[in-house]
Design a protein around this motif. Structure first.
Motif, PDB file in Angstrom:
ATOM      1  N   VAL A  59       1.062  -1.210  -0.017  1.00  0.00           N
ATOM      2  CA  VAL A  59       0.009   0.010  -0.078  1.00  0.00           C
ATOM      3  C   VAL A  59       0.921   1.187   0.113  1.00  0.00           C
ATOM      4  N   GLU A  60       2.188   1.196   0.742  1.00  0.00           N
ATOM      5  CA  GLU A  60       2.965   2.267   0.680  1.00  0.00           C
ATOM      6  C   GLU A  60       3.484   2.529  -0.773  1.00  0.00           C
ATOM      7  N   GLY A  61       3.732   1.535  -1.559  1.00  0.00           N
ATOM      8  CA  GLY A  61       4.251   1.728  -2.639  1.00  0.00           C
ATOM      9  C   GLY A  61       3.060   2.169  -3.662  1.00  0.00           C
ATOM     10  N   ILE A  62       2.041   1.852  -3.674  1.00  0.00           N
ATOM     11  CA  ILE A  62       0.916   2.373  -4.324  1.00  0.00           C
ATOM     12  C   ILE A  62       0.715   3.805  -4.257  1.00  0.00           C
ATOM     13  N   ASP A  63       0.630   4.158  -3.031  1.00  0.00           N
ATOM     14  CA  ASP A  63       0.492   5.626  -2.578  1.00  0.00           C
ATOM     15  C   ASP A  63       1.574   6.480  -3.116  1.00  0.00           C
ATOM     16  N   ARG A  64       2.682   5.896  -2.756  1.00  0.00           N
ATOM     17  CA  ARG A  64       3.918   6.742  -3.202  1.00  0.00           C
ATOM     18  C   ARG A  64       3.831   7.187  -4.758  1.00  0.00           C
ATOM     19  N   GLY A  65       3.659   6.127  -5.538  1.00  0.00           N
ATOM     20  CA  GLY A  65       3.510   6.479  -6.999  1.00  0.00           C
ATOM     21  C   GLY A  65       4.769   6.315  -7.693  1.00  0.00           C
ATOM     22  N   VAL A 116       0.017   7.999  -8.643  1.00  0.00           N
ATOM     23  CA  VAL A 116      -0.754   7.360  -9.494  1.00  0.00           C
ATOM     24  C   VAL A 116      -2.373   7.170  -9.165  1.00  0.00           C
ATOM     25  N   LEU A 117      -2.712   7.666  -8.125  1.00  0.00           N
ATOM     26  CA  LEU A 117      -4.246   7.675  -7.557  1.00  0.00           C
ATOM     27  C   LEU A 117      -4.402   9.343  -7.481  1.00  0.00           C
ATOM     28  N   THR A 134     -14.259   0.393  -9.563  1.00  0.00           N
ATOM     29  CA  THR A 134     -15.065   0.630  -8.658  1.00  0.00           C
ATOM     30  C   THR A 134     -14.041   1.161  -7.398  1.00  0.00           C
ATOM     31  N   TRP A 135     -13.031   0.548  -7.099  1.00  0.00           N
ATOM     32  CA  TRP A 135     -11.928   0.783  -6.107  1.00  0.00           C
ATOM     33  C   TRP A 135     -11.672   2.180  -6.388  1.00  0.00           C
ATOM     34  N   VAL A 136     -11.102   2.370  -7.380  1.00  0.00           N
ATOM     35  CA  VAL A 136     -10.652   3.842  -7.818  1.00  0.00           C
ATOM     36  C   VAL A 136     -11.616   4.914  -7.432  1.00  0.00           C
ATOM     37  N   GLU A 137     -13.085   4.719  -8.002  1.00  0.00           N
ATOM     38  CA  GLU A 137     -14.098   5.579  -7.655  1.00  0.00           C
ATOM     39  C   GLU A 137     -14.228   5.942  -6.262  1.00  0.00           C
ATOM     40  N   GLN A 138     -14.178   4.811  -5.387  1.00  0.00           N
ATOM     41  CA  GLN A 138     -14.306   5.162  -3.762  1.00  0.00           C
ATOM     42  C   GLN A 138     -12.986   5.951  -3.269  1.00  0.00           C
ATOM     43  N   GLY A 139     -12.131   6.321  -4.026  1.00  0.00           N
ATOM     44  CA  GLY A 139     -10.862   6.913  -3.587  1.00  0.00           C
ATOM     45  C   GLY A 139      -9.767   6.200  -3.007  1.00  0.00           C
ATOM     46  N   ALA A 140      -9.806   4.755  -3.767  1.00  0.00           N
ATOM     47  CA  ALA A 140      -8.891   3.703  -3.465  1.00  0.00           C
ATOM     48  C   ALA A 140      -8.562   3.471  -2.370  1.00  0.00           C
ATOM     49  N   PRO A 141      -9.339   3.168  -1.274  1.00  0.00           N
ATOM     50  CA  PRO A 141      -9.149   2.674   0.096  1.00  0.00           C
ATOM     51  C   PRO A 141      -8.373   1.541   0.172  1.00  0.00           C
ATOM     52  N   MET A 142      -7.510   1.559   0.954  1.00  0.00           N
ATOM     53  CA  MET A 142      -6.505   0.404   1.226  1.00  0.00           C
ATOM     54  C   MET A 142      -6.200  -0.150   2.706  1.00  0.00           C
ATOM     55  N   ALA A 143      -5.725  -1.285   2.734  1.00  0.00           N
ATOM     56  CA  ALA A 143      -5.695  -1.787   4.259  1.00  0.00           C
ATOM     57  C   ALA A 143      -4.458  -2.697   4.374  1.00  0.00           C
ATOM     58  N   GLN A 144      -3.583  -2.731   5.341  1.00  0.00           N
ATOM     59  CA  GLN A 144      -2.690  -3.393   5.547  1.00  0.00           C
ATOM     60  C   GLN A 144      -2.754  -4.988   5.639  1.00  0.00           C
TER      61      GLN A 144
END
Length: 255
Positions: free
Chosen positions: A79-85, A124-125, A209-219
Motif C-alpha cells: 500500500v505504501e508503494g501504491i500511494d507513493r506513486g 498514480v491515484l 469501483t475501487w478507484v471511484e471510492q478513492g482507492a481505500p487500502m488496508a494493511q
C-alpha cells in the motif's frame, strides 16, 4: 528554422499544455494533496481491497511493478508503494554521478515525504477532490488500464509490434495525470499491462469501483506464528556473510 529552435518550441508548447491541464484540474477539483487511504481492518472497504483488488494487482501488475528497479519506480506490491506513486528517475542505467536512493520504507517515512523530495514522486491515484468523477479522471493507474481496454492487443497477435521496447536501456515513458493525454495519443497500444493482454472485464470493473471510492487500502492481516518463522528463515538466509552470498542475497532482496 534550426533543429535547436524547433526542439525549444516543442518543449515550450509541451510545458504550456501541461500547465493548462494542471490549471484545469485545479479549477475543477481543487489542488492536489496527499490523502489518507488506509482504512481499519473491520471496514468493508478493507475487505474489498484485500480480497478483490490486491489479488488483481498481484496477478497482473506486480510481475513488473514489484522490484526496486520496476518501470518508473512504481511498486504495486504494498500500500505504501501504491500511494507513493512513480518517478521517471532511472535506478539503473548510464549515470556519471550517484543518485539519491529511493528505497521504500527506508528513504522516506510517508507519502508526503516522497512528494517533498528534490525529485518528487508523483501519484498514480487522484489527490484532488475525492469524488468518483475526479478519482477516475485523476488516476494514472486507472487511465492506463482504461487505455489498454480501449486499445487491446490484436487477438491473433503472435509477435508484438516493433513499437514495444523491452530493452534494459529503453527510454522510459512515465506520464503524470497532467501529461497522460499526450502519452495516450503518442502510444495508443502502450496501456497497462504493457505488452500483455488487458485485464478482463470483471477485473477492470473491480479496479474502477475501487478507484471511484478513492482507492481505500488496508494493511495485510497480522502475521501468524508459522509465517513469522518462515520470515525468520528468509532473513537468516539473506543475511549470510561472504561476497557470493551478499551478491545473491542482494538480488533476491531487490526482487
Amino acid at each position: 528554422m534550426t533543429i535547436h529552435f524547433i526542439a525549444v518550441l516543442m518543449l515550450t508548447l509541451f510545458v504550456s499544455a501541461c500547465s493548462d491541464k494542471t490549471e484545469q484540474l485545479n479549477k475543477d477539483f481543487g489542488k492536489p494533496q496527499v490523502r489518507d487511504r488506509i482504512v481499519e481492518a473491520e471496514d468493508p472497504l478493507a475487505n474489498y481491497f484485500l480480497n478483490k483488488v490486491k489479488p488483481i494487482l498481484e496477478n497482473r501488475c506486480v510481475v513488473c511493478h514489484g522490484c526496486y528497479d520496476s518501470p518508473c519506480q512504481l511498486k504495486l506490491s504494498s500500500v505504501e508503494g501504491i500511494d507513493r506513486g512513480f518517478s521517471p528517475e532511472l535506478v539503473y542505467g548510464l549515470r556519471l554521478s550517484e543518485m539519491e536512493s529511493t528505497r521504500l520504507f527506508i528513504d522516506a517515512e510517508n507519502t508526503q515525504q516522497w512528494r517533498d523530495k528534490e525529485k518528487p514522486f508523483k501519484p498514480v491515484l487522484n489527490e484532488r477532490e475525492q469524488i468518483p468523477e475526479a478519482n477516475l479522471q485523476g488516476s494514472v493507474l486507472y487511465q492506463m488500464l482504461a487505455q489498454k481496454n480501449a486499445h487491446p492487443l490484436p487477438a491473433d497477435v503472435s509477435v508484438l509490434p516493433d513499437s514495444f521496447d523491452f530493452s534494459l536501456d529503453r527510454k522510459q515513458q512515465c506520464p503524470s495525470i497532467e501529461t497522460i493525454g499526450k502519452y495516450q495519443k503518442d502510444f495508443p497500444l502502450a496501456g497497462m499491462p504493457y505488452g500483455f493482454p488487458n485485464i478482463n472485464r470483471s477485473e477492470f470493473k473491480t479496479i474502477q469501483t475501487w478507484v471511484e471510492q478513492g482507492a481505500p487500502m488496508a494493511q495485510p492481516p497480522a502475521i501468524t506464528d508459522s509465517l513469522q518463522q518462515r520470515i525468520n528463515d528468509w532473513e537468516t538466509l539473506v543475511n549470510r556473510e561472504g561476497n557470493k552470498a551478499k551478491l545473491i542475497n542482494r538480488y533476491i532482496y531487490e526482487h
